[in-house]
Write a protein that holds these residues in place. Structure first.
Motif, PDB file in Angstrom:
ATOM      1  N   LYS A   1      -2.834   5.082   1.096  1.00  0.00           N
ATOM      2  CA  LYS A   1      -3.081   5.328  -0.188  1.00  0.00           C
ATOM      3  C   LYS A   1      -3.560   7.100  -0.504  1.00  0.00           C
ATOM      4  O   LYS A   1      -3.664   7.470  -1.811  1.00  0.00           O
ATOM      5  CB  LYS A   1      -3.968   4.422  -1.061  1.00  0.00           C
ATOM      6  CG  LYS A   1      -3.516   2.968  -0.840  1.00  0.00           C
ATOM      7  CD  LYS A   1      -2.204   2.945  -1.625  1.00  0.00           C
ATOM      8  CE  LYS A   1      -2.301   3.055  -2.952  1.00  0.00           C
ATOM      9  NZ  LYS A   1      -0.786   2.631  -3.561  1.00  0.00           N
TER      10      LYS A   1
ATOM     11  N   GLU B   1      -4.836  -2.823  -3.179  1.00  0.00           N
ATOM     12  CA  GLU B   1      -3.996  -1.613  -3.444  1.00  0.00           C
ATOM     13  C   GLU B   1      -4.324  -0.927  -4.621  1.00  0.00           C
ATOM     14  O   GLU B   1      -3.939   0.492  -4.904  1.00  0.00           O
ATOM     15  CB  GLU B   1      -2.546  -2.120  -2.994  1.00  0.00           C
ATOM     16  CG  GLU B   1      -1.767  -2.792  -4.056  1.00  0.00           C
ATOM     17  CD  GLU B   1      -2.340  -4.081  -4.136  1.00  0.00           C
ATOM     18  OE1 GLU B   1      -1.830  -4.833  -4.862  1.00  0.00           O
ATOM     19  OE2 GLU B   1      -3.106  -4.559  -3.187  1.00  0.00           O
TER      20      GLU B   1
ATOM     21  N   PHE C   1       1.054  -1.198  -0.056  1.00  0.00           N
ATOM     22  CA  PHE C   1      -0.135  -0.003  -0.191  1.00  0.00           C
ATOM     23  C   PHE C   1       0.689   1.066   0.022  1.00  0.00           C
ATOM     24  O   PHE C   1       0.444   2.456  -0.312  1.00  0.00           O
ATOM     25  CB  PHE C   1      -0.906  -0.034   1.215  1.00  0.00           C
ATOM     26  CG  PHE C   1      -2.095  -0.975   1.065  1.00  0.00           C
ATOM     27  CD1 PHE C   1      -3.311  -0.346   0.310  1.00  0.00           C
ATOM     28  CD2 PHE C   1      -1.915  -2.188   1.618  1.00  0.00           C
ATOM     29  CE1 PHE C   1      -4.489  -1.535   0.256  1.00  0.00           C
ATOM     30  CE2 PHE C   1      -2.939  -3.220   1.159  1.00  0.00           C
ATOM     31  CZ  PHE C   1      -4.195  -2.536   0.881  1.00  0.00           C
TER      32      PHE C   1
ATOM     33  N   GLU D   1      -5.541   1.447   5.250  1.00  0.00           N
ATOM     34  CA  GLU D   1      -4.846   1.151   3.983  1.00  0.00           C
ATOM     35  C   GLU D   1      -5.457   2.381   2.926  1.00  0.00           C
ATOM     36  O   GLU D   1      -4.613   2.960   2.434  1.00  0.00           O
ATOM     37  CB  GLU D   1      -5.686  -0.039   3.280  1.00  0.00           C
ATOM     38  CG  GLU D   1      -5.199  -1.514   4.225  1.00  0.00           C
ATOM     39  CD  GLU D   1      -5.854  -2.575   4.023  1.00  0.00           C
ATOM     40  OE1 GLU D   1      -5.349  -3.687   4.487  1.00  0.00           O
ATOM     41  OE2 GLU D   1      -6.791  -2.516   3.452  1.00  0.00           O
TER      42      GLU D   1
ATOM     43  N   SER E   1      -5.776   2.700  -5.867  1.00  0.00           N
ATOM     44  CA  SER E   1      -4.959   3.551  -6.578  1.00  0.00           C
ATOM     45  C   SER E   1      -5.669   4.270  -7.755  1.00  0.00           C
ATOM     46  O   SER E   1      -5.421   5.382  -8.254  1.00  0.00           O
ATOM     47  CB  SER E   1      -3.540   2.973  -6.921  1.00  0.00           C
ATOM     48  OG  SER E   1      -2.876   2.459  -5.831  1.00  0.00           O
TER      49      SER E   1
END
Length: 383
Positions: A296, A272, A186, A292, A276
């Motif tokens: 990010k 992840e 991450f 998480e 993104s």
């Protein structure tokens, strides 16, 4: 350097406890590929039947009677260590744990689940367990189940939890604010356009990620997906259904025929990448999902947080400015479409996430843990 022998306890009652343990394991292996690691599920270690019953009961409780769970959470939030209830919990599997640890002879025990930390902390105080005991707190709130006098070291996610532990008598020197450990994957910067191209989605459209957790506890998910797919605001949606097969099938018509594109997944291992690709996430407020997303720099919208730890995590997000909380469908629509129409607000939320979570949480947590082990080894050498 002498290779460590590490014992880690998590629990599958909530997927976040396991993910935090996995993050610590990744950081340990990156530091020393030859480290010996034993990772056990607390409930399954005691009894697979017990584990299954407790896990299913917990899931059904938070799905269908979340207020009842909230009452239990808050009523037990300040139970003293010497209470009858706490003594009962601290006795769960005591002999089995001690016997196993005596055979394994680890250099260190790490717990990402509070109940097992209580069992082992009591043995630490009695001198039965003679290796350092570390607890990783996987929420942004203080609860009595995380606090045990025999724990040598605490890993916490924020200043508020640190202050809460100190207020309840924990030595400040034994608390390390590293952030809740998340997988190092991450931390990597990924190419949003490439990910969206791979998903056959438009890199020029705002992207909303909807996640209901591994067990599909995001209430109103079908309504939400329909609202997003029919919105007048141009957007596209990624939906992660987890193990909720009913929700996955219910989205058939939206995938095939909709105004705004919608892509769905069941259980995934590339969260992840999806984070993104997204401009915001609509989700539950589990401690690891929150951590998480913050890592990010992804703005969060929390929908109907479950009373208890999720409610406290949602309150933390609102406090730092990285998330918004919607208690009903009208609030959710208003928040989501306001954020989509005002990208400067989203940018401010990304900045707030970066300020609150500096990153490298698993690596930073490991620094404190390894320092504890080294201090013990130094003491033994002197002795």
């Amino acid at each position: 350097m002498e290779h460590l022998n590490v014992l880690i306890f998590s629990a599958s009652f909530g997927a976040g406890h396991v993910r935090a343990a996995d993050a610590i394991i990744e950081a340990l292996r990156a530091k020393d590929p030859n480290v010996k690691i034993t990772h056990l599920d607390f409930g399954a270690f005691l009894s697979k039947t017990f584990n299954s019953v407790v896990k299913n009961t917990y899931i059904e409780l938070i799905k269908h009677t979340p207020r009842l769970w909230g009452k239990f959470y808050y009523r037990t939030s300040k139970i003293p260590p010497g209470s009858l209830f706490q003594r009962f919990l601290n006795g769960l599997g005591r002999r089995e744990f001690v016997r196993f640890i005596q055979v394994l002879q680890p250099d260190l025990v790490i717990c990402t689940y509070p109940t097992v930390a209580g069992v082992l902390a009591q043995q630490r105080l009695r001198g039965v367990l003679n290796v350092p005991l570390v607890t990783v707190v996987t929420d942004y709130a203080v609860h009595s189940q995380w606090i045990h006098p025999g724990v040598d070291h605490y890993i916490v996610g924020c200043e508020g939890v640190y202050e809460g532990l100190v207020a309840r008598g924990i030595n400040p020197q034994s608390i390390h604010i590293s952030g809740i450990p998340v997988s190092p994957k991450f931390e990597r910067t990924l190419d949003r356009q490439k990910i969206l191209n791979k998903l056959n989605m438009n890199p020029k459209l705002p992207t909303v990620l909807v996640m209901g957790g591994a067990y599909g506890v995001l209430g109103g998910a079908k309504w939400l997906c329909k609202t997003l797919s029919e919105a007048a605001v141009p957007l596209q949606t990624i939906v992660v259904c987890g193990q909720d097969e009913k929700l996955y099938k219910a989205l058939d018509s939206l995938v095939e025929d909709n105004k705004n594109p919608l892509v769905r997944f069941g259980f995934v291992n590339n969260v992840e990448e999806l984070m993104s690709a997204a401009d915001m996430i609509i989700t539950k407020a589990g401690g690891l999902t929150v951590s998480e997303a913050l890592t990010k720099r992804l703005p969060l919208v929390i929908f109907k947080p479950i009373p208890g730890q999720e409610e406290e995590n949602a309150r933390y997000l609102a406090q730092i400015g990285a998330g918004r909380v919607a208690e009903n469908e009208d609030e959710l629509e208003k928040i989501v479409f306001t954020l989509l129409e005002r990208p400067e607000i989203l940018e401010g939320m990304r900045g707030a996430a970066a300020k609150a979570v500096p990153g490298r949480a698993a690596e930073r947590a490991l620094e404190g843990i390894l320092q504890l082990v080294e201090e013990r080894r130094s003491t033994q050498r002197i002795g």
